[in-house]
Design a protein around this motif. Structure first.
Motif, PDB file in Angstrom:
ATOM      1  N   GLU A  92       5.152 -31.072 -71.850  1.00  0.00           N
ATOM      2  CA  GLU A  92       5.422 -29.844 -72.609  1.00  0.00           C
ATOM      3  C   GLU A  92       4.562 -28.702 -72.094  1.00  0.00           C
ATOM      4  O   GLU A  92       5.044 -27.574 -71.902  1.00  0.00           O
ATOM      5  CB  GLU A  92       5.167 -30.073 -74.095  1.00  0.00           C
ATOM      6  N   ARG A  93       3.272 -28.972 -71.847  1.00  0.00           N
ATOM      7  CA  ARG A  93       2.390 -27.922 -71.318  1.00  0.00           C
ATOM      8  C   ARG A  93       2.885 -27.435 -69.963  1.00  0.00           C
ATOM      9  O   ARG A  93       2.920 -26.228 -69.689  1.00  0.00           O
ATOM     10  CB  ARG A  93       0.952 -28.449 -71.191  1.00  0.00           C
ATOM     11  N   LEU A  94       3.277 -28.383 -69.104  1.00  0.00           N
ATOM     12  CA  LEU A  94       3.741 -28.023 -67.770  1.00  0.00           C
ATOM     13  C   LEU A  94       5.004 -27.169 -67.838  1.00  0.00           C
ATOM     14  O   LEU A  94       5.110 -26.135 -67.164  1.00  0.00           O
ATOM     15  CB  LEU A  94       4.006 -29.289 -66.956  1.00  0.00           C
ATOM     16  N   ALA A  95       5.960 -27.587 -68.653  1.00  0.00           N
ATOM     17  CA  ALA A  95       7.214 -26.843 -68.769  1.00  0.00           C
ATOM     18  C   ALA A  95       6.968 -25.433 -69.283  1.00  0.00           C
ATOM     19  O   ALA A  95       7.528 -24.455 -68.762  1.00  0.00           O
ATOM     20  CB  ALA A  95       8.185 -27.593 -69.688  1.00  0.00           C
ATOM     21  N   LYS A  96       6.125 -25.297 -70.294  1.00  0.00           N
ATOM     22  CA  LYS A  96       5.843 -23.972 -70.839  1.00  0.00           C
ATOM     23  C   LYS A  96       5.104 -23.108 -69.828  1.00  0.00           C
ATOM     24  O   LYS A  96       5.384 -21.899 -69.701  1.00  0.00           O
ATOM     25  CB  LYS A  96       5.029 -24.105 -72.124  1.00  0.00           C
ATOM     26  N   ASP A  97       4.168 -23.699 -69.087  1.00  0.00           N
ATOM     27  CA  ASP A  97       3.451 -22.926 -68.068  1.00  0.00           C
ATOM     28  C   ASP A  97       4.406 -22.425 -66.982  1.00  0.00           C
ATOM     29  O   ASP A  97       4.289 -21.284 -66.514  1.00  0.00           O
ATOM     30  CB  ASP A  97       2.352 -23.778 -67.429  1.00  0.00           C
ATOM     31  N   LEU A  98       5.339 -23.285 -66.580  1.00  0.00           N
ATOM     32  CA  LEU A  98       6.312 -22.879 -65.562  1.00  0.00           C
ATOM     33  C   LEU A  98       7.205 -21.748 -66.080  1.00  0.00           C
ATOM     34  O   LEU A  98       7.502 -20.790 -65.350  1.00  0.00           O
ATOM     35  CB  LEU A  98       7.168 -24.078 -65.149  1.00  0.00           C
ATOM     36  N   LEU A  99       7.633 -21.845 -67.321  1.00  0.00           N
ATOM     37  CA  LEU A  99       8.472 -20.797 -67.899  1.00  0.00           C
ATOM     38  C   LEU A  99       7.706 -19.489 -68.025  1.00  0.00           C
ATOM     39  O   LEU A  99       8.226 -18.411 -67.722  1.00  0.00           O
ATOM     40  CB  LEU A  99       9.003 -21.243 -69.256  1.00  0.00           C
ATOM     41  N   ARG A 100       6.453 -19.568 -68.460  1.00  0.00           N
ATOM     42  CA  ARG A 100       5.650 -18.342 -68.589  1.00  0.00           C
ATOM     43  C   ARG A 100       5.420 -17.684 -67.236  1.00  0.00           C
ATOM     44  O   ARG A 100       5.346 -16.454 -67.137  1.00  0.00           O
ATOM     45  CB  ARG A 100       4.301 -18.673 -69.235  1.00  0.00           C
ATOM     46  N   ALA A 101       5.301 -18.492 -66.198  1.00  0.00           N
ATOM     47  CA  ALA A 101       5.065 -17.944 -64.859  1.00  0.00           C
ATOM     48  C   ALA A 101       6.339 -17.391 -64.228  1.00  0.00           C
ATOM     49  O   ALA A 101       6.281 -16.750 -63.176  1.00  0.00           O
ATOM     50  CB  ALA A 101       4.473 -19.032 -63.949  1.00  0.00           C
ATOM     51  N   ASN A 102       7.479 -17.639 -64.869  1.00  0.00           N
ATOM     52  CA  ASN A 102       8.764 -17.171 -64.333  1.00  0.00           C
ATOM     53  C   ASN A 102       9.576 -16.526 -65.458  1.00  0.00           C
ATOM     54  O   ASN A 102      10.658 -16.984 -65.812  1.00  0.00           O
ATOM     55  CB  ASN A 102       9.538 -18.333 -63.710  1.00  0.00           C
ATOM     56  N   LEU A 103       9.039 -15.448 -66.008  1.00  0.00           N
ATOM     57  CA  LEU A 103       9.698 -14.791 -67.130  1.00  0.00           C
ATOM     58  C   LEU A 103      11.062 -14.231 -66.768  1.00  0.00           C
ATOM     59  O   LEU A 103      11.896 -13.983 -67.632  1.00  0.00           O
ATOM     60  CB  LEU A 103       8.815 -13.663 -67.680  1.00  0.00           C
ATOM     61  N   SER A 104      11.310 -14.020 -65.483  1.00  0.00           N
ATOM     62  CA  SER A 104      12.607 -13.482 -65.069  1.00  0.00           C
ATOM     63  C   SER A 104      13.747 -14.458 -65.302  1.00  0.00           C
ATOM     64  O   SER A 104      14.916 -14.082 -65.268  1.00  0.00           O
ATOM     65  CB  SER A 104      12.574 -13.107 -63.583  1.00  0.00           C
ATOM     66  N   GLY A 105      13.428 -15.737 -65.534  1.00  0.00           N
ATOM     67  CA  GLY A 105      14.468 -16.733 -65.788  1.00  0.00           C
ATOM     68  C   GLY A 105      15.102 -17.288 -64.536  1.00  0.00           C
ATOM     69  O   GLY A 105      16.168 -17.899 -64.587  1.00  0.00           O
ATOM     70  N   GLU A 106      14.464 -17.104 -63.382  1.00  0.00           N
ATOM     71  CA  GLU A 106      15.048 -17.593 -62.134  1.00  0.00           C
ATOM     72  C   GLU A 106      14.909 -19.094 -61.965  1.00  0.00           C
ATOM     73  O   GLU A 106      15.584 -19.691 -61.140  1.00  0.00           O
ATOM     74  CB  GLU A 106      14.408 -16.869 -60.942  1.00  0.00           C
ATOM     75  N   LEU A 107      14.005 -19.706 -62.728  1.00  0.00           N
ATOM     76  CA  LEU A 107      13.935 -21.173 -62.722  1.00  0.00           C
ATOM     77  C   LEU A 107      15.175 -21.733 -63.400  1.00  0.00           C
ATOM     78  O   LEU A 107      15.666 -21.182 -64.383  1.00  0.00           O
ATOM     79  CB  LEU A 107      12.702 -21.642 -63.486  1.00  0.00           C
ATOM     80  N   CYS A 108      15.679 -22.840 -62.901  1.00  0.00           N
ATOM     81  CA  CYS A 108      16.806 -23.485 -63.557  1.00  0.00           C
ATOM     82  C   CYS A 108      16.337 -24.796 -64.198  1.00  0.00           C
ATOM     83  O   CYS A 108      15.210 -25.250 -63.973  1.00  0.00           O
ATOM     84  CB  CYS A 108      17.940 -23.746 -62.567  1.00  0.00           C
ATOM     85  N   LEU A 109      17.187 -25.383 -64.999  1.00  0.00           N
ATOM     86  CA  LEU A 109      16.829 -26.626 -65.687  1.00  0.00           C
ATOM     87  C   LEU A 109      16.435 -27.727 -64.712  1.00  0.00           C
ATOM     88  O   LEU A 109      15.532 -28.519 -64.980  1.00  0.00           O
ATOM     89  CB  LEU A 109      17.991 -27.099 -66.552  1.00  0.00           C
ATOM     90  N   ALA A 110      17.136 -27.777 -63.584  1.00  0.00           N
ATOM     91  CA  ALA A 110      16.836 -28.828 -62.610  1.00  0.00           C
ATOM     92  C   ALA A 110      15.405 -28.720 -62.106  1.00  0.00           C
ATOM     93  O   ALA A 110      14.726 -29.737 -61.898  1.00  0.00           O
ATOM     94  CB  ALA A 110      17.824 -28.754 -61.445  1.00  0.00           C
ATOM     95  N   ASP A 111      14.908 -27.491 -61.885  1.00  0.00           N
ATOM     96  CA  ASP A 111      13.526 -27.301 -61.427  1.00  0.00           C
ATOM     97  C   ASP A 111      12.540 -27.802 -62.476  1.00  0.00           C
ATOM     98  O   ASP A 111      11.572 -28.511 -62.158  1.00  0.00           O
ATOM     99  CB  ASP A 111      13.265 -25.819 -61.144  1.00  0.00           C
ATOM    100  N   LEU A 112      12.764 -27.420 -63.727  1.00  0.00           N
ATOM    101  CA  LEU A 112      11.860 -27.835 -64.804  1.00  0.00           C
ATOM    102  C   LEU A 112      11.880 -29.348 -64.991  1.00  0.00           C
ATOM    103  O   LEU A 112      10.827 -29.983 -65.145  1.00  0.00           O
ATOM    104  CB  LEU A 112      12.266 -27.146 -66.109  1.00  0.00           C
ATOM    105  N   ALA A 113      13.096 -29.920 -64.983  1.00  0.00           N
ATOM    106  CA  ALA A 113      13.214 -31.363 -65.172  1.00  0.00           C
ATOM    107  C   ALA A 113      12.516 -32.120 -64.042  1.00  0.00           C
ATOM    108  O   ALA A 113      11.820 -33.119 -64.278  1.00  0.00           O
ATOM    109  CB  ALA A 113      14.688 -31.753 -65.240  1.00  0.00           C
ATOM    110  N   ARG A 114      12.696 -31.659 -62.814  1.00  0.00           N
ATOM    111  CA  ARG A 114      12.076 -32.330 -61.665  1.00  0.00           C
ATOM    112  C   ARG A 114      10.553 -32.301 -61.768  1.00  0.00           C
ATOM    113  O   ARG A 114       9.877 -33.306 -61.505  1.00  0.00           O
ATOM    114  CB  ARG A 114      12.529 -31.656 -60.374  1.00  0.00           C
ATOM    115  N   GLU A 115       9.992 -31.160 -62.168  1.00  0.00           N
ATOM    116  CA  GLU A 115       8.538 -31.058 -62.290  1.00  0.00           C
ATOM    117  C   GLU A 115       8.005 -31.985 -63.377  1.00  0.00           C
ATOM    118  O   GLU A 115       6.873 -32.460 -63.300  1.00  0.00           O
ATOM    119  CB  GLU A 115       8.140 -29.612 -62.596  1.00  0.00           C
ATOM    120  N   CYS A 116       8.831 -32.247 -64.386  1.00  0.00           N
ATOM    121  CA  CYS A 116       8.412 -33.130 -65.484  1.00  0.00           C
ATOM    122  C   CYS A 116       8.780 -34.589 -65.233  1.00  0.00           C
ATOM    123  O   CYS A 116       8.494 -35.459 -66.075  1.00  0.00           O
ATOM    124  CB  CYS A 116       9.026 -32.655 -66.794  1.00  0.00           C
TER     125      CYS A 116
END
Length: 301
Positions: free
Chosen positions: A200-224
């Motif tokens: 959860e911390r990792l996912a939120k940190d990644l989202l905060r670092a990419n406020l533009s929304g250019e990250l996709c679900l696949a990127d977040l899922a892979r990191e987790c």
């Protein structure tokens, strides 16, 4: 040459619409989900051209009533009735669907490969399916499909404001809904638990670092270290929101900080916090707080 898929211009060409707008999700492994908007205000389109056979379905939300059309499946005429607005029709792309359309039309066509449908079922421990259960040419009132489709309409009107996370979330929700409602009577098991604290911390940190929304679900899922569908379900269970909604709220919180502590213009704050423009910023902020950004700033000054 790459095979043309039945979405975007690949679908629009069959309706002689040219480059039909499409939103595409590549969140799943080795397959794509997509939704295409088809719209024609003039009557008498005539016959659509054949679509290359592939192991996929088109799930169509008819935004506008289609009172006059004909349908052929596997070269056989199918008895049809007028299609009411906001109802759903399903087409198997292995069966060569061809239509003769006399009425103007406006529809959203969700492109769902059978591989994607079965991935959704396998995630829940269910058996794969060979085909969906539906009647060709028969319109169905499906509230979930209607709501998911209408949720994407603003993305077609203002594509620059559509985040990858939002498109991923809606198209995967559509795929899961179709997989279980039309695939079999079995229902998916309830998900127990959410993300681990580290995830959860990792996912939120990644989202905060990419406020533009250019990250996709696949990127977040892979990191987790999770599958896309498992991550999406677990994130919502942990936070109470799907990832794209959590990201919007995080943008609002960042904007509040800048409104309170800087003299930046509303446009500068909008762009710095990942919004497409000032109008998008004002709309989202007002919906979240009940005040426009300018009014919120005045109340805090």
């Amino acid at each position: 040459m790459a095979k043309t898929r039945a979405y975007g211009s690949g679908l629009g060409d069959h309706f002689r619409l040219g480059d039909a707008p499409a939103l595409v999700s590549r969140a799943l492994r080795k397959t794509e989900l997509a939704v295409t908007q088809l719209k024609r205000d003039e009557p008498d389109l005539g016959m659509t051209t054949p679509i290359a056979k592939e192991d996929a379905y088109l799930v169509a939300l008819q935004v506008r009533e289609v009172p006059d059309h004909e349908l052929w499946v596997d070269e056989r005429a199918i008895g049809v009735e007028p299609i009411p607005a906001c109802t759903t029709t399903i087409y198997d792309l292995r069966s060569n669907p061809i239509a003769f359309v006399r009425s103007p039309f406006h529809s959203l066509h969700f492109y769902l490969p059978r591989r994607a449908i079965n991935l959704a079922r396998e995630e829940e421990g269910e058996k794969p399916i060979d085909e969906l259960a539906y009647r060709p040419g028969v319109a169905m009132a499906d509230t979930v499909i209607r709501m998911l489709g209408l949720a994407l309409m603003p993305a077609f009107e203002l594509p620059e404001q559509a985040s990858l996370l939002f498109v991923d979330h809606v198209t995967m929700a559509m795929c899961a809904h179709v997989a279980f409602k039309y695939g079999a009577s079995a229902r998916p098991r309830m998900v127990r638990g959410g993300l681990a604290p580290r995830q959860e911390r990792l996912a939120k940190d990644l989202l905060r670092a990419n406020l533009s929304g250019e990250l996709c679900l696949a990127d977040l899922a892979r990191e987790c270290g999770l599958s896309v569908s498992h991550f999406a379900r677990s994130f919502r269970r942990s936070t109470g929101l799907p990832p794209h909604r959590w990201l919007l709220m995080e943008r609002v919180e960042h904007a509040k900080g800048r409104l309170k502590s800087t003299d930046m213009s509303l446009l500068e704050i909008a762009l710095a916090c990942g919004f497409a423009d000032q109008s998008h910023f004002t709309r989202v902020f007002s919906r979240a707080t009940g005040l426009s950004p300018a009014a919120w700033r005045r109340h805090r000054s």
